[in-house]
Design an enzyme around this catalytic site. Structure first.
Site, PDB file in Angstrom:
ATOM      1  CE  LYS A   1     -42.624  50.382-112.126  1.00 58.14           C
ATOM      2  NZ  LYS A   1     -43.632  49.412-112.610  1.00 58.14           N
TER       3      LYS A   1
ATOM      4  NE  ARG B   1     -44.783  48.959-105.976  1.00 56.75           N
ATOM      5  CZ  ARG B   1     -43.803  48.484-106.760  1.00 56.75           C
ATOM      6  NH1 ARG B   1     -42.624  49.035-106.768  1.00 56.75           N
ATOM      7  NH2 ARG B   1     -44.037  47.447-107.525  1.00 56.75           N
TER       8      ARG B   1
ATOM      9  NE  ARG C   1     -41.046  40.970-114.189  1.00 57.83           N
ATOM     10  CZ  ARG C   1     -41.595  42.048-113.616  1.00 57.83           C
ATOM     11  NH1 ARG C   1     -41.263  43.269-114.008  1.00 57.83           N
ATOM     12  NH2 ARG C   1     -42.470  41.907-112.653  1.00 57.83           N
TER      13      ARG C   1
ATOM     14  NE  ARG D   1     -40.143  40.039-109.560  1.00 58.66           N
ATOM     15  CZ  ARG D   1     -40.599  41.283-109.704  1.00 58.66           C
ATOM     16  NH1 ARG D   1     -39.993  42.120-110.505  1.00 58.66           N
ATOM     17  NH2 ARG D   1     -41.656  41.683-109.028  1.00 58.66           N
TER      18      ARG D   1
ATOM     19  NE  ARG E   1     -46.005  42.018-108.617  1.00 55.22           N
ATOM     20  CZ  ARG E   1     -45.409  41.189-109.480  1.00 55.22           C
ATOM     21  NH1 ARG E   1     -45.567  39.881-109.359  1.00 55.22           N
ATOM     22  NH2 ARG E   1     -44.666  41.667-110.438  1.00 55.22           N
TER      23      ARG E   1
END
Ligand code: ADP
Ligand code: ADP
Ligand code: ZN
Length: 215
Positions: free
Chosen positions: A13, A88, A127, A159, A170
């Site tokens: 996204k 969400r 990531r 992160r 998650r």
């Protein structure tokens, strides 16, 4: 053009949002980026949100609804916006509908990026993020200069919630609390599902093809 980018963590996204910002000149509204900026600056909001984020839990709806209401009322959303990471939950989607009705800016389309779990885990664990919101991948999409953001020159980092058990949590949270929104937007006739496993540029071509009729 008012768009929601939808999909599980790691679906791409944020990556697609950045390309859309450049292409259409409308702002990306990433609730994850807004929350991380607050954590970094040590605001009251950031302090409250951090514990949830570190565990991979959702930050409470009231907090997010407040953030999004303020943001959507800013002047740069006048010509359109790209929601990334919001809504969400069903209450967040209901609140969004009320806010958008007030400002007379209905959602044109919800783009739902589909990517299998194994690939999501691989993407998230590789990531690299920048504080400007740009995201890279160690092997799938490395920055041109190692460790440095192409967009702003700052140092990229991993992160905290991309390394630990928080990743698996998650995905679980997504399935339980967020995935029901697929039916929610399908029922409104504005959801389009895309294959998010293709190369970044190929996905972007698909996205532009779908959005062409709204521009
Ligand atoms: P990802 O890109 O991996 O999906 P995000 O950057 O969108 O992650 O979000 C990171 C974290 O910020 C989430 O795990 C959650 O704790 C919090 N968060 C972001 N957006 C929302 C939202 N709309 N509702 C609740 N929590 C959110
Ligand atoms: P989201 O915002 O949905 O959580 P990101 O855009 O941050 O997802 O992408 C998650 C990770 O996957 C990043 O490391 C990014 O570089 C990488 N990525 C994004 N899109 C693709 C793609 N189409 N193919 C391979 N890797 C991708
Ligand atoms: Zn940057």
């Amino acid at each position: 053009m008012n768009i929601i980018l939808f999909g599980p963590p790691g679906a791409g996204k944020g990556t697609q949002a950045k390309k859309l910002v450049d292409f259409y000149g409308i702002p990306q509204i990433s609730t994850g980026d807004i929350l991380r900026a607050n954590v970094r600056e040590g605001t009251e909001l950031g302090l409250a949100a951090k514990a949830y984020m570190d565990k991979g839990e959702l930050v409470p709806d009231e907090v997010l609804i407040g953030i999004i209401k303020n943001r959507l009322n800013e002047a740069d959303c006048e010509k359109g916006f790209i929601l990334d990471g919001y809504p969400r939950t069903v209450p967040q989607a209901d609140a969004l509908a009320v806010i958008l009705e007030e400002i007379e800016k209905p959602i044109d389309i919800v783009l739902n990026f589909e990517v299998p779990d194994e690939e999501l885990v691989e993407r998230i664990s590789g990531r690299l993020m920048c504080k400007c919101g740009a995201s890279y991948h160690k092997t799938f999409n490395p920055p041109k200069e190692e460790g440095i953001c192409d967009a702003c020159g700052a140092e990229v980092y991993q992160r905290a919630d991309d390394t630990s058990d928080a990743v698996l949590n998650r995905l679980d949270v997504y399935k339980k609390q967020t995935q029901p929104l697929i039916e929610y937007y399908e029922a409104k006739g504005i959801l389009v599902t895309l294959d998010g496993t293709k190369d970044i540029d190929v996905v972007f071509e698909d996205v532009k093809g779908i959005l062409a009729k709204f521009a």
